[in-house]
Design an enzyme around this catalytic site. Sequence first.
Site, short mmCIF file in Angstrom:
data_model
loop_
_atom_site.label_atom_id
_atom_site.label_comp_id
_atom_site.label_asym_id
_atom_site.label_seq_id
_atom_site.Cartn_x
_atom_site.Cartn_y
_atom_site.Cartn_z
N ARG A 26 -66.60 20.40 -71.61
CA ARG A 26 -65.84 20.16 -72.83
C ARG A 26 -65.31 18.73 -72.76
O ARG A 26 -64.87 18.29 -71.69
CB ARG A 26 -64.67 21.15 -72.96
CG ARG A 26 -65.06 22.55 -73.39
CD ARG A 26 -65.57 22.59 -74.84
NE ARG A 26 -65.92 23.93 -75.29
CZ ARG A 26 -67.14 24.46 -75.24
NH1 ARG A 26 -68.16 23.77 -74.75
NH2 ARG A 26 -67.35 25.69 -75.70
N GLU B 188 -64.58 15.79 -80.93
CA GLU B 188 -65.82 16.02 -81.68
C GLU B 188 -65.52 16.34 -83.13
O GLU B 188 -64.57 17.08 -83.40
CB GLU B 188 -66.59 17.19 -81.05
CG GLU B 188 -67.19 16.81 -79.72
CD GLU B 188 -67.92 17.96 -79.05
OE1 GLU B 188 -68.33 18.91 -79.74
OE2 GLU B 188 -68.07 17.89 -77.83
N HIS C 299 -73.65 17.39 -78.31
CA HIS C 299 -73.32 18.76 -77.90
C HIS C 299 -74.51 19.72 -78.09
O HIS C 299 -74.44 20.68 -78.85
CB HIS C 299 -72.09 19.25 -78.68
CG HIS C 299 -71.33 20.32 -77.92
ND1 HIS C 299 -69.97 20.50 -77.99
CD2 HIS C 299 -71.76 21.29 -77.06
CE1 HIS C 299 -69.60 21.51 -77.22
NE2 HIS C 299 -70.67 22.00 -76.64
C1 GLV Z 1 -71.29 25.40 -75.64
O1 GLV Z 1 -70.68 24.40 -75.46
C2 GLV Z 1 -70.81 26.70 -75.30
O2 GLV Z 1 -69.66 26.84 -74.86
O3 GLV Z 1 -71.57 27.67 -75.48
#
Ligand code: GLV
Length: 324
Positions: A239, A268, A286
């Site tokens: 993250r 983001e 991402h």
């Molecule tokens: C992606 O970042 C997830 O947490 O699945």
Amino acid sequence: MSACILITEPIIQSVIDDLRTDYKVDVGKRGQFNTEQQLVDVIGDYDALLPMLSNPVTKNVIEAGEKLKIIANHAVGYNNIDLEAAQKAGVKVANTPDVLTESSADLAMGLLLSVARKIDSAQAYLRKGQFNGWEPLGFLGMELNRQTLGILGMGRIGTAVARRARAFGMNILYHNRSKVSAKIEQELNATYISPLKKLAQKSDILSLHCPLTDDTRHAIDATILKTLPDHAILINTSRGPVVDETALADALHNGVIGGAGLDVFEKEPDVHPRLLKAPNCVLTPHIASATTHTRKAIGELAANAIRGVLQGKPASEISNLLHL
Ligand code: GLV
């Protein structure tokens, strides 16, 4: 009357079609529910919510969900959901572990290879028409064989990255809330290191695979970045807020570390403007779990939890419910 489900954005169509055989399913448009208010305005109509990680499922949203019984996140991470408010309101919460482990580990290795071997900048050079013959000193990068990979967060994804790294001849060190089993340590020849600063000191590459919590927010700050060797590469597929992005941009611009591969960002979809211009930095939007196979499996797992809860199954029979 059948129960109503809100899927906040279009997901793999077969998952939607399957839920529609038994329930009324509304699907939002891309980005339609990226603010709390947008969710608060509609959530009262729904028995189940299947949100994306970009949707803030806050206390206000949960309290406005008078009929809400389950929130099944379309992600393994669930820092976008107020778990305490869900527990208080008796709303179940599910995530999607396991199904995205391999695709996420692939992307982490892809970023690492791209940064270490300058694949991204070499391609840009070629596409600009600058390749005018083999260069003995062009694009010299870091060889992965024998390098030490430090892993912060040795859960499913961290372990899967370590397996790949072993195949590349790397040595594995890790830091985690607790040690992993002796069997996994043995399989990966992995050594537990504490504290994180000591891991940073010893890592040629530091790859982040921890959840975002109060403890991990800005775990990678200016001090840790300074502790890394100056050739070190930072990989973040966890993250964004685990890294202090301003400190990282400074570190890259000032040569404090050697490079970074980032799939996640602090705010983001915004990306720190100085990261966009940083040297030796590969940035992706991402996409760690973005394979058709994985995204279908994510949708099915989330849908399964919704079905289970709406059908009144005991929580113990729904494998991906979080135990709040
Ligand atoms: C992606 O970042 C997830 O947490 O699945």
